[in-house]
Design a protein around this motif. Structure first.
Motif, mmCIF file in Angstrom:
data_model
loop_
_atom_site.group_PDB
_atom_site.id
_atom_site.type_symbol
_atom_site.label_atom_id
_atom_site.label_comp_id
_atom_site.label_asym_id
_atom_site.label_seq_id
_atom_site.Cartn_x
_atom_site.Cartn_y
_atom_site.Cartn_z
ATOM 1 N N MET A 31 43.115 48.043 42.050
ATOM 2 C CA MET A 31 41.610 47.699 41.104
ATOM 3 C C MET A 31 40.465 47.446 42.247
ATOM 4 S SD MET A 31 43.316 47.424 38.142
ATOM 5 C CE MET A 31 41.975 46.694 36.860
ATOM 6 N N TYR B 62 35.859 40.882 36.808
ATOM 7 C CA TYR B 62 36.908 41.687 36.377
ATOM 8 C C TYR B 62 36.526 42.988 35.824
ATOM 9 C CZ TYR B 62 40.536 38.321 36.853
ATOM 10 O OH TYR B 62 41.581 37.663 37.641
ATOM 11 N N ILE B 63 37.170 44.193 35.995
ATOM 12 C CA ILE B 63 36.893 45.445 35.447
ATOM 13 C C ILE B 63 36.813 45.454 33.931
ATOM 14 C CG2 ILE B 63 37.276 47.957 35.538
ATOM 15 C CD1 ILE B 63 38.329 47.436 38.286
ATOM 16 N N GLY C 4 43.062 43.530 32.934
ATOM 17 C CA GLY C 4 43.201 42.366 33.294
ATOM 18 C C GLY C 4 43.686 41.885 34.647
ATOM 19 N N ASP C 5 44.459 40.959 35.154
ATOM 20 C CA ASP C 5 44.738 40.678 36.412
ATOM 21 C C ASP C 5 46.139 41.816 36.866
ATOM 22 O OD1 ASP C 5 45.900 39.380 38.800
ATOM 23 O OD2 ASP C 5 44.246 38.147 38.556
ATOM 24 N N ALA C 6 45.859 42.698 37.674
ATOM 25 C CA ALA C 6 46.911 43.697 38.156
ATOM 26 C C ALA C 6 48.095 42.844 38.759
ATOM 27 C CB ALA C 6 46.493 44.517 38.898
HETATM 28 N N1 URA Z 1 41.567 42.587 40.233
HETATM 29 C C1 URA Z 1 42.137 42.717 39.138
HETATM 30 O O1 URA Z 1 43.462 42.439 38.904
HETATM 31 N N2 URA Z 1 41.561 43.056 37.868
HETATM 32 C C2 URA Z 1 40.093 43.131 38.012
HETATM 33 O O2 URA Z 1 39.785 43.635 36.910
HETATM 34 C C3 URA Z 1 39.567 43.103 39.164
HETATM 35 C C4 URA Z 1 40.122 42.817 40.425
#
Ligand code: URA
Length: 222
Positions: free
Chosen positions: A143, A205-206, A211-213
């Motif tokens: 990300m 966050y994008i 979400g959170d990878a």
């Molecule tokens: N890291 C993530 O996991 N998601 C994001 O959208 C941005 C940073």
């Protein structure tokens, strides 16, 4: 005025291929809950981007003896180091490793240290790497959001030798992150990105992103 830094961007957003199916699955709020599938899809995206990136590497002529004769084939020169940012980078790292059998490996930790809920700086702590002198460095970060962790990682790695060239592999990038790394990475850096989104939210966050990878691959953390 000419630009000091130039980033070569390879964005696969507009090319229809099986890559789109994998990207759809990691974004989909229901499918992404299957963490084994999420990790495997990130790995598959890493494999496809590795194949594309391989076309830009250095090749050597190699004489292969088959049971029936000899064939000259160009094969990739092995001067590669793959560095991933812990922990979200691990499935992408595995995807690259699946294709580059003899690549050397480096790992670095970079995390957001929150000052307030919306404000953070980047802490780089753990670093395990071979020498990067005269090597081609592949940096894997799924990300690419603000770009600040990738730039902090680059500043830690540049102390480890005279890096010949850098290729960044990313799954989803935000335009803002691309603009930021373009100003901080050396000329002739290549960015290989599966898809690019327009926005970041106030927490970095994008959007729409996924979400959170790291959490989707490995579970939530305290
Ligand atoms: N890291 C993530 O996991 N998601 C994001 O959208 C941005 C940073």
């Amino acid at each position: 005025m000419s630009k000091k830094y130039i980033l070569e961007i390879h964005n696969f957003d507009n090319s229809n291929s099986i890559l789109n199916n994998f990207i759809t699955e990691i974004r989909d709020v229901n499918i992404q809950k299957d963490s084994m599938r999420f990790r495997r899809n990130i790995e598959r995206i890493g494999e496809i981007l590795s194949y594309e990136l391989s076309k830009k590497l250095e090749f050597l002529s190699h004489k292969t003896t088959t049971p029936l004769g000899i064939k000259n084939i160009n094969i990739i020169k092995n001067n590669l180091v793959l560095c991933s940012v812990l922990r979200a980078g691990l499935p992408l790292h595995q995807g690259v490793l699946n294709y580059f059998d003899s690549i050397e490996n480096a790992f670095i930790s970079a995390y957001r240290h929150h000052i307030t809920e919306d404000e953070f700086d980047i802490k780089v702590e753990y670093l395990a790497s071979p020498s990067l002198d005269n090597k081609i460095l592949i940096l894997a970060d799924p990300m690419l959001a603000t770009g600040s962790s990738l730039v902090a990682v680059y500043h830690a790695l540049e102390k480890l030798g005279n890096i010949k060239q850098i290729h960044i592999i990313s799954v989803i990038a935000a335009k803002e992150g691309i603009n930021y790394i373009e100003k901080h990475f050396p000329k002739n850096t290549n960015l290989w990105v599966a898809t690019v989104d327009k926005k970041l939210n106030s927490k970095g966050y994008i959007v729409p992103g996924l979400g959170d990878a790291g959490d989707l691959a490995f579970g939530t953390k305290i």
